[in-house]
Scaffold this active site. Structure first.
Site, short mmCIF file in Angstrom:
data_model
loop_
_atom_site.label_atom_id
_atom_site.label_comp_id
_atom_site.label_asym_id
_atom_site.label_seq_id
_atom_site.Cartn_x
_atom_site.Cartn_y
_atom_site.Cartn_z
CG ASP A 1 -0.43 0.17 2.51
OD1 ASP A 1 0.43 1.06 2.69
OD2 ASP A 1 -0.83 -0.55 3.44
CG MET A 2 0.58 6.11 -0.92
SD MET A 2 -0.71 7.31 -1.34
CE MET A 2 0.22 8.81 -1.16
#
Length: 197
Positions: A63-64
């Site tokens: 994820d970011m």
């Protein structure tokens, strides 16, 4: 169709990619794992585009807000083998928390924790200190570690993947990358439980 045929897309001639690429990137936090982002956020693949002319795809995701190892390739068969749940590929993470880890979280995560009707279970968990845990996942459901920690009301300061199968982070700094060796590629394929190679 024959090898001498010319293939065009939108009027532009395209050619089959001849070189298979297998690239290990230490993704910094703040980059998304997609080929483009409709919100204009930084894309992890862009860190590679000045070095590789081939179109490379990430194998799996981070994820970011997470950092660490992710593999990019243009070999679809290799990507499918590694990312399929039946491959049971180990991924190791280091999690740093904003407050002390709850007592028993390691044992509970290994036994399995249900959050919003989803069952999460890691292969290994080890408390390294009061604010740091090492976790090994095999299946790796979407945002699994974050959901488990959120369910215990523990904020994550950083989440970093340090190993995929037999390939560790070594000396790669954030944003750095290298080609996987032939031995690493073969070893990763051999680690896949369902490997038909």
């Amino acid at each position: 169709m024959s090898p001498s045929d010319t293939v065009c897309v939108d009027g532009k001639e395209i050619h089959p990619e001849e070189t298979k690429r297998y690239v290990l990137l230490n993704k910094p936090a703040g980059y998304v794992c997609s080929l483009s982002d409709e919100k204009g956020r930084a894309v992890a693949a862009d860190l590679l585009k000045d070095t590789y002319s081939e179109r490379l795809y990430n194998v799996g995701r981070l994820d970011m807000f997470s950092s660490g190892l992710i593999i990019f390739t243009n070999d679809g068969d290799f990507a499918a083998k590694l990312s399929h749940p039946s491959a049971e590929m180990e991924k190791e993470y280091i999690v740093d928390t904003s407050r002390p880890l709850p007592r028993g979280l390691c044992d509970d995560f290994v036994k399995g924790i249900r959050v919003d009707d989803v069952f999460y279970r890691c292969k290994e968990a080890e408390e390294l200190n009061s604010h740091r845990m090492r976790i090994v996942l095999v299946e790796g459901k979407n945002r699994e570690i974050r959901r488990v920690f959120e369910s215990c009301e523990v904020g994550i300061k950083s989440l970093m993947r340090i190993r995929i199968g037999c390939v560790g982070i070594g000396g790669l700094q954030f944003g750095e990358f290298r080609d996987l060796t032939q031995a690493e590629i073969v070893a990763l394929i051999r680690l896949c439980k369902s490997s038909q190679y």
